[in-house]
Design an enzyme around this catalytic site. Structure first.
Site, PDB file in Angstrom:
ATOM      1  N   SER A   9     -17.897  -6.888  -3.157  1.00 14.33           N
ATOM      2  CA  SER A   9     -17.643  -5.478  -3.464  1.00 14.33           C
ATOM      3  C   SER A   9     -18.957  -4.796  -3.772  1.00 14.33           C
ATOM      4  O   SER A   9     -19.617  -5.128  -4.762  1.00 14.33           O
ATOM      5  CB  SER A   9     -16.713  -5.347  -4.667  1.00 14.33           C
ATOM      6  N   ASP A  36     -15.123  -0.015  -2.206  1.00 13.82           N
ATOM      7  CA  ASP A  36     -14.157   0.500  -3.181  1.00 13.82           C
ATOM      8  C   ASP A  36     -14.269   2.014  -3.342  1.00 13.82           C
ATOM      9  O   ASP A  36     -15.253   2.507  -3.891  1.00 13.82           O
ATOM     10  CB  ASP A  36     -14.409  -0.158  -4.547  1.00 13.82           C
ATOM     11  N   MET A  38     -13.023   5.306  -5.096  1.00 20.80           N
ATOM     12  CA  MET A  38     -12.329   5.759  -6.315  1.00 20.80           C
ATOM     13  C   MET A  38     -12.482   7.265  -6.444  1.00 20.80           C
ATOM     14  O   MET A  38     -13.555   7.810  -6.188  1.00 20.80           O
ATOM     15  CB  MET A  38     -12.945   5.082  -7.535  1.00 20.80           C
ATOM     16  N   HIS A  68     -11.190  -0.126   0.589  1.00 18.48           N
ATOM     17  CA  HIS A  68     -10.093  -0.201  -0.381  1.00 18.48           C
ATOM     18  C   HIS A  68      -9.960   1.179  -1.018  1.00 18.48           C
ATOM     19  O   HIS A  68     -10.773   1.564  -1.859  1.00 18.48           O
ATOM     20  CB  HIS A  68     -10.436  -1.283  -1.419  1.00 18.48           C
ATOM     21  N   GLY A 146     -15.357  -2.430 -11.985  1.00 18.80           N
ATOM     22  CA  GLY A 146     -15.787  -3.796 -11.721  1.00 18.80           C
ATOM     23  C   GLY A 146     -15.991  -4.521 -13.044  1.00 18.80           C
ATOM     24  O   GLY A 146     -15.919  -3.921 -14.125  1.00 18.80           O
ATOM     25  N   ASP A 177      -8.550  -9.343  -5.523  1.00 19.81           N
ATOM     26  CA  ASP A 177      -9.648  -8.454  -5.919  1.00 19.81           C
ATOM     27  C   ASP A 177      -9.646  -8.257  -7.432  1.00 19.81           C
ATOM     28  O   ASP A 177      -8.682  -7.730  -7.988  1.00 19.81           O
ATOM     29  CB  ASP A 177      -9.439  -7.114  -5.192  1.00 19.81           C
ATOM     30  N   GLY A 199     -17.404  -8.806  -6.829  1.00 11.87           N
ATOM     31  CA  GLY A 199     -18.451  -7.806  -7.050  1.00 11.87           C
ATOM     32  C   GLY A 199     -19.518  -8.338  -7.969  1.00 11.87           C
ATOM     33  O   GLY A 199     -20.549  -8.842  -7.531  1.00 11.87           O
TER      34      GLY A 199
HETATM   35  C1  DX5 Z   1     -11.635  -2.701  -8.922  1.00 14.15           C
HETATM   36  C2  DX5 Z   1     -12.241  -2.921  -7.542  1.00 14.15           C
HETATM   37  C3  DX5 Z   1     -12.845  -4.264  -7.343  1.00 14.15           C
HETATM   38  C4  DX5 Z   1     -13.967  -4.564  -8.246  1.00 14.15           C
HETATM   39  C5  DX5 Z   1     -14.289  -6.018  -8.197  1.00 14.15           C
HETATM   40  O1  DX5 Z   1     -11.001  -1.463  -8.940  1.00 14.15           O
HETATM   41  O2  DX5 Z   1     -11.240  -2.771  -6.553  1.00 14.15           O
HETATM   42  O3  DX5 Z   1     -13.243  -4.451  -6.002  1.00 14.15           O
HETATM   43  O4  DX5 Z   1     -15.092  -3.807  -7.956  1.00 14.15           O
HETATM   44  O5  DX5 Z   1     -15.317  -6.237  -9.094  1.00 14.15           O
HETATM   45  P1  DX5 Z   1     -15.489  -7.585  -9.889  1.00 14.15           P
HETATM   46  O6  DX5 Z   1     -15.599  -8.667  -8.870  1.00 14.15           O
HETATM   47  O7  DX5 Z   1     -16.748  -7.346 -10.633  1.00 14.15           O
HETATM   48  O8  DX5 Z   1     -14.280  -7.755 -10.753  1.00 14.15           O
HETATM   49 ZN    ZN Z   2     -11.506  -3.374  -4.327  1.00 16.68          ZN
END
Ligand code: DX5
Ligand code: ZN
Length: 226
Positions: A9, A36, A38, A68, A146, A177, A199
């Site tokens: 990610s 990702d 958002m 995503h 993340g 994820d 990520g």
């Molecule tokens: C959360 C995201 C993930 C996140 C994963 O909303 O969809 O992809 O960035 O990050 P880690 O691996 O740090 O949990």
């Molecule tokens: Zn994601």
């Protein structure tokens, strides 16, 4: 079991050097780029949009870009991501008024489809759209940030999703994820995942290749082996 796909990610990458970061993580053995999106509306955070996806393609990134969407509404932005070079576009059913229509729209735009389930969202609607889904993504954290901790209840849900997918006979990938890394990848894969997003576990380490190799090794060895 299908070959494990590792999708870093880029939310955890250094945005000031994003092209270089993506080149490095792919050279280190990553398979897909997890992107990702958002919107500070569906989720309480804001990241990046189609222009950044297009910039990565123009930079020369050829690997699949796995978008995503954590946005509402969903449909308006789908063609923009298709034109920006997305390979796969996944969305949350809660964020779309017409899930089947959004899935069709993604395929009409030439992309593969993904349906994303939050930790407390049942898999119910999946049963009715199996023929239109290329990937099922189970969130193992609440979306928006993340670096959160993996929710262990995801393991049972993975087994449930794996059984549904296998019974359907469709070639659907099963992705996880949130909070995934070397420490838990073996049990995640053993529970049925064939595609993992990571990520902070990857971008938080200096040597991306060694984390990715470690994840593959642990996934192949199975739980209980370190
Ligand atoms: C959360 C995201 C993930 C996140 C994963 O909303 O969809 O992809 O960035 O990050 P880690 O691996 O740090 O949990
Ligand atoms: Zn994601």
């Amino acid at each position: 079991m299908r070959e494990l796909v590792i999708a870093p990610s880029i939310l955890a990458a250094d945005f000031a050097r994003l092209g270089e970061e993506v080149d490095q993580v792919l050279a280190a053995g990553a398979d897909w780029v997890h992107f990702d999106v958002m919107d500070n509306h569906y989720v309480p955070n804001l990241s990046f949009g189609p222009l950044v996806c297009q910039a990565l393609r123009r930079h020369g990134v050829q690997a699949p870009i796995d978008v995503h969407l954590m946005v509402r509404p969903v449909d308006r932005i789908i063609p923009d991501f298709a034109q920006a070079g997305a390979s796969l576009i996944s969305f949350h059913p809660e964020a779309s008024d017409h899930v089947d229509r959004s899935l069709q729209l993604i395929r009409e735009q030439g992309c593969r489809t993904g349906l994303v389930f939050n930790p407390a969202t049942p898999l119910d609607c999946l049963r009715y759209v199996m023929d239109k889904v290329d990937l099922v993504l189970l969130m193992s954290v609440n979306p928006g940030f993340g670096g959160q901790q993996f929710l262990p209840g995801t393991l049972d849900k993975l087994r449930e999703a794996r059984a549904l997918i296998d019974a359907s006979g469709h070639a659907i990938r099963l992705q996880v994820d949130g909070g995934v890394g070397p420490r838990n990848v073996a049990e995640i894969v053993a529970a049925g995942a064939d595609t993992v997003v990571a990520g902070s576990a990857i971008f938080g380490q200096p040597d991306y290749a060694s984390v990715i190799a470690d994840m593959r090794r642990r996934a192949a060895s199975g739980p209980g082996v370190s």
